[in-house]
Motif scaffolding. Sequence first.
Motif, PDB file in Angstrom:
ATOM      1  N   MET A 244       0.823  -1.200   0.000  1.00  0.00           N
ATOM      2  CA  MET A 244       0.000   0.000   0.000  1.00  0.00           C
ATOM      3  C   MET A 244       0.865   1.261   0.000  1.00  0.00           C
ATOM      4  O   MET A 244       0.655   2.177  -0.814  1.00  0.00           O
ATOM      5  N   VAL A 245       1.843   1.325   0.900  1.00  0.00           N
ATOM      6  CA  VAL A 245       2.697   2.515   0.984  1.00  0.00           C
ATOM      7  C   VAL A 245       3.519   2.681  -0.289  1.00  0.00           C
ATOM      8  O   VAL A 245       3.700   3.808  -0.790  1.00  0.00           O
ATOM      9  N   ALA A 246       4.018   1.570  -0.831  1.00  0.00           N
ATOM     10  CA  ALA A 246       4.831   1.636  -2.048  1.00  0.00           C
ATOM     11  C   ALA A 246       4.012   2.194  -3.222  1.00  0.00           C
ATOM     12  O   ALA A 246       4.491   3.049  -3.970  1.00  0.00           O
ATOM     13  N   LEU A 247       2.778   1.735  -3.373  1.00  0.00           N
ATOM     14  CA  LEU A 247       1.955   2.194  -4.476  1.00  0.00           C
ATOM     15  C   LEU A 247       1.441   3.625  -4.259  1.00  0.00           C
ATOM     16  O   LEU A 247       1.214   4.364  -5.212  1.00  0.00           O
ATOM     17  N   GLU A 248       1.288   4.008  -3.001  1.00  0.00           N
ATOM     18  CA  GLU A 248       0.969   5.411  -2.722  1.00  0.00           C
ATOM     19  C   GLU A 248       2.086   6.309  -3.222  1.00  0.00           C
ATOM     20  O   GLU A 248       1.858   7.370  -3.800  1.00  0.00           O
ATOM     21  N   GLY A 249       3.335   5.852  -2.987  1.00  0.00           N
ATOM     22  CA  GLY A 249       4.497   6.623  -3.425  1.00  0.00           C
ATOM     23  C   GLY A 249       4.577   6.722  -4.937  1.00  0.00           C
ATOM     24  O   GLY A 249       4.923   7.782  -5.487  1.00  0.00           O
ATOM     25  N   VAL A 250       4.212   5.641  -5.630  1.00  0.00           N
ATOM     26  CA  VAL A 250       4.217   5.646  -7.098  1.00  0.00           C
ATOM     27  C   VAL A 250       3.165   6.601  -7.616  1.00  0.00           C
ATOM     28  O   VAL A 250       3.356   7.342  -8.585  1.00  0.00           O
ATOM     29  N   GLY A 251       1.980   6.550  -6.953  1.00  0.00           N
ATOM     30  CA  GLY A 251       0.897   7.418  -7.384  1.00  0.00           C
ATOM     31  C   GLY A 251       1.224   8.888  -7.192  1.00  0.00           C
ATOM     32  O   GLY A 251       0.767   9.743  -7.936  1.00  0.00           O
TER      33      GLY A 251
END
Length: 251
Positions: A244-251
């Motif tokens: 979740m945190v990783a994909l938040e960062g990508v977004g």
Amino acid sequence: MDTLILTLQLFTSLPIKKAVEVSDERLIRGVALWPAAGIVIGLFQALVFCLADGIFPLQIAAVLALMAELWMTRGFHLDGLCDTADAVFSSRSRERMLEIMKDSHIGTFGVVAAVMDLALKYLLVTASEVPVYMLLAAPVAGKMVQGICMYRVNYPREKGLGKSYIGRVPAGITVISVAFGALWAGGCLISADFTFPEAVVIPVLCGGLAWLFRKHMVKVIGGMTGDTLGAASEITEIFFMLLMVALEGVG
């Protein structure tokens, strides 16, 4: 309803006083409802977080939410993680590892595992842009993968509670359990503004990690036990939160 009550009695601290007959059949059927226990746990810690966040700084709210989870679960899966860490990292024989898991004392590796588990959860909750949805979804992800971990796998002990259901859960119940958990977790992700592909990929990756963990445990101790199921749950929760945190960062 009795099966649901038994599931909640096993995995939560809810004061449900109703006496329910414990049978192998009911324990096996109950696996389909294990994600429901994750939902109750997630709702409780999310509620504590929301109430605390309105009064205290984010960091304190995160700690109180994790304390709420520990109270609600009685540290059940965390204890399994500690026992598994003590056994696996002891580098002993298979038989000795199984004995270590049964020992009520906690060793160095178990302490390290518990500290790392709680520290990572704290950091991930405080790093997330959507901590409430994370708290709602992660415990369900941990329960979702347990069907994968116990389907058609050997129970390496002659006796124990795990012998009642590990390796005995049919495909239909496994599918229901996984689908139930994935739908809730995916729904939480979509509600938190993750895309539909992301809401699908994250649960799938969690299932893949659980399968790899199961394969490793079969190689190391010859199967899965209640402790290793608990470890799988904790590891999956953290992996879900990391994604979740990783994909938040990508977004």
